[in-house]
Design an enzyme around this catalytic site. Sequence first.
Site, PDB file in Angstrom:
ATOM      1  N   ASP A   1      48.810  82.375  15.407  1.00 53.80           N
ATOM      2  CA  ASP A   1      47.638  81.486  15.251  1.00 53.80           C
ATOM      3  C   ASP A   1      48.331  80.693  14.651  1.00 53.80           C
ATOM      4  OD1 ASP A   1      47.734  83.441  13.721  1.00 53.80           O
ATOM      5  OD2 ASP A   1      46.124  83.601  12.711  1.00 53.80           O
TER       6      ASP A   1
ATOM      7  N   ASP B   1      52.322  79.761   7.967  1.00 54.21           N
ATOM      8  CA  ASP B   1      51.981  79.822   6.752  1.00 54.21           C
ATOM      9  C   ASP B   1      53.301  79.617   6.472  1.00 54.21           C
ATOM     10  OD1 ASP B   1      51.137  80.515   3.599  1.00 54.21           O
ATOM     11  OD2 ASP B   1      49.076  80.412   4.597  1.00 54.21           O
TER      12      ASP B   1
ATOM     13  N   LYS C   1      50.834  75.450   8.389  1.00 59.72           N
ATOM     14  CA  LYS C   1      51.146  74.711   6.803  1.00 59.72           C
ATOM     15  C   LYS C   1      52.204  74.211   6.076  1.00 59.72           C
ATOM     16  CE  LYS C   1      46.571  77.490   5.636  1.00 59.72           C
ATOM     17  NZ  LYS C   1      46.168  78.349   4.669  1.00 59.72           N
TER      18      LYS C   1
ATOM     19  N   PHE D   1      42.737  77.241   1.905  1.00 58.04           N
ATOM     20  CA  PHE D   1      42.107  78.250   3.049  1.00 58.04           C
ATOM     21  C   PHE D   1      41.511  78.346   4.653  1.00 58.04           C
ATOM     22  CE2 PHE D   1      40.878  82.495   4.079  1.00 58.04           C
ATOM     23  CZ  PHE D   1      41.927  83.740   4.013  1.00 58.04           C
TER      24      PHE D   1
HETATM   25  C1  PRP Z   1      49.073  86.059   9.606  1.00 58.57           C
HETATM   26  C2  PRP Z   1      48.115  84.892  11.007  1.00 58.57           C
HETATM   27  C3  PRP Z   1      50.571  85.090  11.209  1.00 58.57           C
HETATM   28  C4  PRP Z   1      51.054  85.876   9.234  1.00 58.57           C
HETATM   29  C5  PRP Z   1      51.274  84.090   9.208  1.00 58.57           C
HETATM   30  O1  PRP Z   1      48.312  87.367  10.282  1.00 58.57           O
HETATM   31  O2  PRP Z   1      47.878  85.487  12.088  1.00 58.57           O
HETATM   32  O3  PRP Z   1      50.600  86.374  11.961  1.00 58.57           O
HETATM   33  O4  PRP Z   1      49.325  85.710   8.295  1.00 58.57           O
HETATM   34  O5  PRP Z   1      51.528  83.789   7.655  1.00 58.57           O
HETATM   35  P1  PRP Z   1      52.979  83.814   7.287  1.00 58.57           P
HETATM   36  O6  PRP Z   1      53.638  82.264   7.775  1.00 58.57           O
HETATM   37  O7  PRP Z   1      52.738  83.838   5.462  1.00 58.57           O
HETATM   38  O8  PRP Z   1      53.677  85.172   7.747  1.00 58.57           O
HETATM   39  P2  PRP Z   1      48.074  88.504   8.991  1.00 58.57           P
HETATM   40  O9  PRP Z   1      48.865  89.258   8.499  1.00 58.57           O
HETATM   41  O10 PRP Z   1      46.553  88.019   8.025  1.00 58.57           O
HETATM   42  O11 PRP Z   1      47.252  89.753  10.260  1.00 58.57           O
HETATM   43  P3  PRP Z   1      45.481  89.000  11.459  1.00 58.57           P
HETATM   44  O12 PRP Z   1      46.439  88.436  12.692  1.00 58.57           O
HETATM   45  O13 PRP Z   1      45.902  90.405  12.093  1.00 58.57           O
HETATM   46  O14 PRP Z   1      45.045  88.568  10.339  1.00 58.57           O
END
Ligand code: PRP
Length: 178
Positions: A103, A106, A134, A155
């Site tokens: 999704d 970041d 981002k 956020f």
């Molecule tokens: C979120 C998102 C990505 C990741 C991105 O997952 O779904 O997989 O963070 O962040 P990054 O680029 O800083 O690594 P999260 O770990 O929050 O778990 P989730 O998908 O269960 O919400």
Amino acid sequence: MPGSEPSIGRIVFTAEEIRARLAELAAQIDEDYRGRDFVLLGVLKGAMMVMADLARMLTHDRVEIDWITVSSYGDATTSSGIIRMLTEPDLDLAGRDVLLVDDITDSGLTLSWLIRNLAARGAATVEVFSLLRKPDMAKVEVPLRYLGFDIPPDFIAGYGMDYAQRYRNLPYIAVLDF
Ligand code: PRP
């Protein structure tokens, strides 16, 4: 501030805007993978909505779907940098063409870790789809073959994305106001 109870703020992308962009990307994927079997590998939990919608827009009839669950954030709002694999894919990905679907990118730490992990499993090719990115938050560059939208570092939640496991069910993507 994170930790207090947020409210749903400005809508960043409506359900219709998301759908329109996904349709463009699905057409590209159909074209790129024409005549080839491939695996759509969704990164749970955040990719739940985008996987379901994207997969239904593909006309490609030789796609297999699988999931991997990783977590780097827990209930925090910034990445810990420590990626935990919570569930493994069911399929043997050795020799397979894999399209990772997430999704949001970041820091980029999750996807860059997953790309290395899939290479170690012997995947023949690994391409990456991310609905959102981002750029201002990047700690590592992730080679995204398919990108929905670049966004500022607000956020956000909805359309699979959470704050403390809530808001994933929203059909749109909105800023959370703390
Ligand atoms: C979120 C998102 C990505 C990741 C991105 O997952 O779904 O997989 O963070 O962040 P990054 O680029 O800083 O690594 P999260 O770990 O929050 O778990 P989730 O998908 O269960 O919400």
